[in-house]
Design a protein around this motif. Sequence first.
Motif, PDB file in Angstrom:
ATOM      1  N   THR A 302       0.850  -1.189   0.000  1.00  0.00           N
ATOM      2  CA  THR A 302       0.000   0.000   0.000  1.00  0.00           C
ATOM      3  C   THR A 302       0.883   1.235   0.000  1.00  0.00           C
ATOM      4  OG1 THR A 302      -1.661  -1.190   1.282  1.00  0.00           O
ATOM      5  CG2 THR A 302      -1.847   1.201   1.199  1.00  0.00           C
ATOM      6  N   THR A 303       0.575   2.203  -0.852  1.00  0.00           N
ATOM      7  CA  THR A 303       1.329   3.456  -0.884  1.00  0.00           C
ATOM      8  C   THR A 303       0.351   4.620  -0.943  1.00  0.00           C
ATOM      9  OG1 THR A 303       1.517   3.347  -3.299  1.00  0.00           O
ATOM     10  CG2 THR A 303       3.337   2.421  -2.010  1.00  0.00           C
ATOM     11  N   GLY A 304       0.897   5.832  -0.845  1.00  0.00           N
ATOM     12  CA  GLY A 304       0.049   7.014  -0.828  1.00  0.00           C
ATOM     13  C   GLY A 304      -0.571   7.244   0.535  1.00  0.00           C
ATOM     14  N   GLU A 305      -1.551   8.148   0.584  1.00  0.00           N
ATOM     15  CA  GLU A 305      -2.168   8.511   1.862  1.00  0.00           C
ATOM     16  C   GLU A 305      -3.120   7.422   2.348  1.00  0.00           C
ATOM     17  OE1 GLU A 305      -5.416  11.735   3.306  1.00  0.00           O
ATOM     18  OE2 GLU A 305      -3.564  12.606   2.475  1.00  0.00           O
ATOM     19  N   ILE A 306      -2.941   7.025   3.593  1.00  0.00           N
ATOM     20  CA  ILE A 306      -3.831   6.067   4.248  1.00  0.00           C
ATOM     21  C   ILE A 306      -4.356   6.767   5.494  1.00  0.00           C
ATOM     22  CG2 ILE A 306      -4.071   3.735   5.169  1.00  0.00           C
ATOM     23  CD1 ILE A 306      -1.264   3.191   3.861  1.00  0.00           C
ATOM     24  N   ARG A 307      -5.619   7.166   5.464  1.00  0.00           N
ATOM     25  CA  ARG A 307      -6.162   8.010   6.545  1.00  0.00           C
ATOM     26  C   ARG A 307      -7.074   7.220   7.474  1.00  0.00           C
ATOM     27  NH1 ARG A 307      -6.184  13.068   7.995  1.00  0.00           N
ATOM     28  NH2 ARG A 307      -4.929  13.629   6.169  1.00  0.00           N
ATOM     29  N   TYR A 308      -6.901   7.471   8.756  1.00  0.00           N
ATOM     30  CA  TYR A 308      -7.697   6.822   9.796  1.00  0.00           C
ATOM     31  C   TYR A 308      -8.451   7.887  10.589  1.00  0.00           C
ATOM     32  CZ  TYR A 308      -4.761   2.689   8.936  1.00  0.00           C
ATOM     33  OH  TYR A 308      -4.110   1.624   8.360  1.00  0.00           O
ATOM     34  N   GLY A 309      -9.797   7.846  10.528  1.00  0.00           N
ATOM     35  CA  GLY A 309     -10.620   8.792  11.272  1.00  0.00           C
ATOM     36  C   GLY A 309     -11.656   8.078  12.111  1.00  0.00           C
ATOM     37  N   LEU A 310     -12.573   8.843  12.673  1.00  0.00           N
ATOM     38  CA  LEU A 310     -13.641   8.259  13.471  1.00  0.00           C
ATOM     39  C   LEU A 310     -14.481   7.275  12.665  1.00  0.00           C
ATOM     40  CD1 LEU A 310     -15.152  11.153  15.641  1.00  0.00           C
ATOM     41  CD2 LEU A 310     -13.921   9.137  16.451  1.00  0.00           C
ATOM     42  N   ASP A 311     -14.655   7.567  11.391  1.00  0.00           N
ATOM     43  CA  ASP A 311     -15.511   6.717  10.564  1.00  0.00           C
ATOM     44  C   ASP A 311     -14.951   5.314  10.395  1.00  0.00           C
ATOM     45  OD1 ASP A 311     -13.386   7.732   9.079  1.00  0.00           O
ATOM     46  OD2 ASP A 311     -14.505   7.766   7.204  1.00  0.00           O
ATOM     47  N   LYS A 312     -13.635   5.157  10.588  1.00  0.00           N
ATOM     48  CA  LYS A 312     -13.003   3.836  10.468  1.00  0.00           C
ATOM     49  C   LYS A 312     -12.491   3.343  11.822  1.00  0.00           C
ATOM     50  CE  LYS A 312     -11.475   4.708   5.703  1.00  0.00           C
ATOM     51  NZ  LYS A 312     -10.287   4.842   4.818  1.00  0.00           N
ATOM     52  N   ASP A 313     -12.929   3.973  12.901  1.00  0.00           N
ATOM     53  CA  ASP A 313     -12.428   3.653  14.241  1.00  0.00           C
ATOM     54  C   ASP A 313     -10.913   3.790  14.322  1.00  0.00           C
ATOM     55  OD1 ASP A 313     -14.815   3.233  15.530  1.00  0.00           O
ATOM     56  OD2 ASP A 313     -14.874   1.084  15.148  1.00  0.00           O
ATOM     57  N   GLY A 314     -10.362   4.674  13.499  1.00  0.00           N
ATOM     58  CA  GLY A 314      -8.925   4.916  13.529  1.00  0.00           C
ATOM     59  C   GLY A 314      -8.514   5.837  14.649  1.00  0.00           C
ATOM     60  N   VAL A 315      -9.459   6.641  15.141  1.00  0.00           N
ATOM     61  CA  VAL A 315      -9.269   7.463  16.334  1.00  0.00           C
ATOM     62  C   VAL A 315     -10.526   7.315  17.178  1.00  0.00           C
ATOM     63  CG1 VAL A 315      -7.741   9.140  15.194  1.00  0.00           C
ATOM     64  CG2 VAL A 315     -10.219   9.547  15.241  1.00  0.00           C
TER      65      VAL A 315
END
Length: 352
Positions: A302-315
Amino acid sequence: MRRITRIATVGIASAALALSATACGGKKSSDASSSPSESGQKSAAIAYDVGGRGDQSFNDAAYAGLKKAESDLKIKSAEAEPTDGEGEADKVQRLTELARKGNNPVIGVGFAYAPAIKKVAPKFPNTTFGIIDDTQVTGPNVANMVFNEEQGSYLAGVAAAKASKTGTVGFIGGVEVPLIKKFEAGFVQGVKDTNPNAKVLTQYLTQPPNMEGFSKPDLGKAAAQGQLDAGADVIYAAAGLAGSGAIEAASAKGKWAIGVDSDQYNQAGLAKYKDSILTSVTKDVSDSVFNLIKSVDDGKPTTGEIRYGLDKDGVGLADSNPKYKEMTDLIAAVEKAKADIIAKKITVKTAP
């Protein structure tokens, strides 16, 4: 009750995380494994940020992801620690050495690795380089693992405002850089949206290029003591290892602390103060590290931007403290705020 966010940090490597929260004086750069070419095994590597492994927070979360990959994917792992007062050349040398030994991916834990990855990644086109908390350095073999810290911090602000009895709460940032100002912005907005009359005391421990605000617990402790003396009864520190000092200070006064990055209620090195850790703003650094390693292991980096937010339970927020679970009004307010952010009814600021 379920946890508000999914975090793999605690329990994956609990023994490894049972390190005391101590200042990182005299750390040396080190590679903890032999070359993959010597063993015939695939190997992944991480280079730690300021504070190093044992910070009970950011770096330990990355380490947990590495250990999960080692266990689940049956690969070898390598680690490299920062040195006190190091410069860009030290980071370049560290990443170069890890890549030269055949580790893939090589992950820089923290935005400070951006200039070094920019220099090193083009020299190893068949190696995937990951960087956490930065989107500025890009390339065909670079993965940018980033988080919506402001969203998790907004929820912390809601929780702080609901838990506070004095109407005064505190925010402590390790170093005044754009990343940490995202934490501040979200927290202040969450507090004010919940209680417009609340007062938020804000303090940064150091200014760049001095990064000791991420590694010196005594600085966090002194700052928290000052805010507690000024009437704050909830302290949120986004300061890496230095945040452990803020947690200690809040505990000594019988006040609330809010942890960061990992679920600090469950960090063995902070067990003495755990009853005072109301909640923690979690970043799923562990999964981000594991997922990148797995993508390389699967042959589809995997390359490029990988974003983790509330919608993915990343925070999100952790609810490990039983006292937190008893605060039904607080939990309801946090859940509503989370739903509103995901539904885009609330837009969280990324700068104060």
